[in-house]
Design a protein around this motif. Sequence first.
Motif, PDB file in Angstrom:
ATOM      1  N   ARG A 246      49.352  40.839  46.787  1.00 16.24           N
ATOM      2  CA  ARG A 246      49.054  40.249  45.519  1.00 16.24           C
ATOM      3  C   ARG A 246      48.029  41.035  44.824  1.00 16.24           C
ATOM      4  O   ARG A 246      47.113  41.694  45.573  1.00 16.24           O
ATOM      5  CB  ARG A 246      48.547  38.890  45.502  1.00 16.24           C
ATOM      6  N   PHE A 247      47.660  41.342  43.511  1.00 13.69           N
ATOM      7  CA  PHE A 247      46.692  41.890  42.902  1.00 13.69           C
ATOM      8  C   PHE A 247      45.535  41.006  42.975  1.00 13.69           C
ATOM      9  O   PHE A 247      45.473  39.661  42.832  1.00 13.69           O
ATOM     10  CB  PHE A 247      47.051  42.185  41.409  1.00 13.69           C
ATOM     11  N   LEU A 248      44.265  41.502  43.095  1.00 18.52           N
ATOM     12  CA  LEU A 248      42.989  40.906  42.883  1.00 18.52           C
ATOM     13  C   LEU A 248      42.874  40.818  41.492  1.00 18.52           C
ATOM     14  O   LEU A 248      43.421  41.449  40.520  1.00 18.52           O
ATOM     15  CB  LEU A 248      41.956  41.535  43.561  1.00 18.52           C
ATOM     16  N   ALA A 249      41.931  39.508  41.050  1.00 20.49           N
ATOM     17  CA  ALA A 249      41.859  39.358  39.759  1.00 20.49           C
ATOM     18  C   ALA A 249      41.118  40.665  39.049  1.00 20.49           C
ATOM     19  O   ALA A 249      40.390  41.345  39.768  1.00 20.49           O
ATOM     20  CB  ALA A 249      40.620  38.251  39.635  1.00 20.49           C
ATOM     21  N   GLU A 250      41.293  40.931  37.926  1.00 20.71           N
ATOM     22  CA  GLU A 250      40.609  41.787  37.037  1.00 20.71           C
ATOM     23  C   GLU A 250      40.150  41.448  35.823  1.00 20.71           C
ATOM     24  O   GLU A 250      40.324  40.305  35.042  1.00 20.71           O
ATOM     25  CB  GLU A 250      41.859  42.915  36.870  1.00 20.71           C
ATOM     26  N   GLN A 251      39.506  42.252  35.394  1.00 20.21           N
ATOM     27  CA  GLN A 251      38.673  41.983  33.640  1.00 20.21           C
ATOM     28  C   GLN A 251      39.539  43.170  32.973  1.00 20.21           C
ATOM     29  O   GLN A 251      39.787  44.247  33.450  1.00 20.21           O
ATOM     30  CB  GLN A 251      37.416  42.567  33.814  1.00 20.21           C
ATOM     31  N   GLY A 288      38.052  34.591  43.029  1.00 28.23           N
ATOM     32  CA  GLY A 288      38.239  35.716  42.114  1.00 28.23           C
ATOM     33  C   GLY A 288      36.970  35.716  41.266  1.00 28.23           C
ATOM     34  O   GLY A 288      36.875  36.702  40.527  1.00 28.23           O
ATOM     35  N   SER A 289      35.873  35.190  41.582  1.00 32.44           N
ATOM     36  CA  SER A 289      34.477  35.414  40.997  1.00 32.44           C
ATOM     37  C   SER A 289      34.097  36.866  41.415  1.00 32.44           C
ATOM     38  O   SER A 289      34.060  37.080  42.507  1.00 32.44           O
ATOM     39  CB  SER A 289      33.675  34.309  41.287  1.00 32.44           C
ATOM     40  N   ALA A 290      33.685  37.498  40.188  1.00 34.42           N
ATOM     41  CA  ALA A 290      32.897  38.965  40.511  1.00 34.42           C
ATOM     42  C   ALA A 290      31.713  39.111  39.866  1.00 34.42           C
ATOM     43  O   ALA A 290      31.469  38.169  38.950  1.00 34.42           O
ATOM     44  CB  ALA A 290      33.976  39.953  39.934  1.00 34.42           C
ATOM     45  N   SER A 291      30.762  39.984  40.617  1.00 35.38           N
ATOM     46  CA  SER A 291      29.410  40.282  40.035  1.00 35.38           C
ATOM     47  C   SER A 291      29.324  41.548  40.212  1.00 35.38           C
ATOM     48  O   SER A 291      29.632  42.250  41.056  1.00 35.38           O
ATOM     49  CB  SER A 291      28.570  39.317  40.901  1.00 35.38           C
ATOM     50  N   ARG A 292      28.535  42.103  39.316  1.00 33.60           N
ATOM     51  CA  ARG A 292      28.086  43.428  39.223  1.00 33.60           C
ATOM     52  C   ARG A 292      26.890  43.891  40.030  1.00 33.60           C
ATOM     53  O   ARG A 292      25.840  43.191  40.208  1.00 33.60           O
ATOM     54  CB  ARG A 292      27.833  44.035  37.976  1.00 33.60           C
TER      55      ARG A 292
END
Length: 443
Positions: A246-251, A288-292
Amino acid sequence: MFRFLTLPVLALSLTALAPAPAALAQQGPLRIEITEGVIEPLPFAAPTFVAENGEAAQFAADITRVIAADLAGTGLFREIPENAHISRVSSFEAPVSYADWKAINAQALITGAVAVSGGRVSVKFRLYDVFSGAELGDGLQFAASTASWRRLAHKVADAAYSRITGEGGYFDSRVVFVAEAGAKNARQKRLGIMDYDGANVQYLTDSSTIVLAPRFSPSGDRVLYTTFETGFPRIKMIDVASVTGRFLAEQPGTMTFAPRFSPDGSRVVYSLEQGGNTDIWVMDIGSGSASRLTNTPAIETAPSFSPDGSRIVFESDRSGTQQLYIMPASGGEATRISFGEGRYGTPVWSPRGDLVAFTKQNAGRFHIGVMRTDGSEERLLTASFLDEGPTWAPNGRVIMFTRETAGAGGEPRLYSVDISGRNLKPVPTAGAASDPAWSPLLP
């Protein structure tokens, strides 16, 4: 009394055998002290294991050969060929004729027995220090399905290696890599997975799209990689057992690549390109939460967690050239650690936590090297037209990497080298291969 450990996937079991009367659990003088200097390989004998029934004869021969190849392949051991043996081992319980093994200068002796019943094979073995006349540790017994006989051999070799060197083994492990085929300017690529020595190759993807940089999860059951399946680089995660992904969540409007798992397997650190700028991000796999983590106009990529998960090493050209930096796992101020001549990239933290391996380009040559995590004690282990992409063995002793030859007919192959710079050798693959990533030890 035997204690059995049964593993659900391979149905592998482990027991301790009753020690021989002279057994000294790792108290004998036999020991390899691994330093940075030249090491004289320790001579060992591994007479063909005893077949305890008719079905076991071929398994006994094959298992013995794999054990011997594992040990000899490290460069730390030298096998004494069977035709030089004086003693013949016809029974696992027979007393050891130490004088006969001393006469051929064997310092270590591995004996064993194999039995097959009902689709399962069992292997028991003992390791002896010939010159002290004592057994090293308790005997062990492993059992699995006949299809998994090579794993049993690797388990025995790992146990022998650990008892003699004092380090963890790495033979019972796998490597995921990119299998390549076709012309140099139109390579077809697919993910392959194999035993550390090139055996038992399976494919996780087909060659319909470009795949890059596979990386194992800490448990070895999942692989992250970059795919161009949608036309742009995206990160995908695949389950090794079911071969489902499965793909990971993307922006939207971004490209993601260069992923690696966190030590606990719950997060992924990766590079994200947006609007011409590339920074390092971290994502929680579950939500799926992402941070920079970085925010500079530089290109920042190839992140790798420290084994304790507290820091991340990565490459950046923020200083004007490609160099290595370390920052807290939560982001923040980064410290440069590479200061030699040339450019540095693809850093990866050692499982032991003490070293960082990297690719270095300088004066028209590529190198695989290691340095302390503060940048000190840099050592270059290889040099060629193109060496890149190091990955660590589970014990932090050996590095595997990609070496590509020059010219129109040049192609990538996998190589390995000891962290002392010794024992450089090719890894057997059926064809061109690149981007290796070593699994942890299998359970």
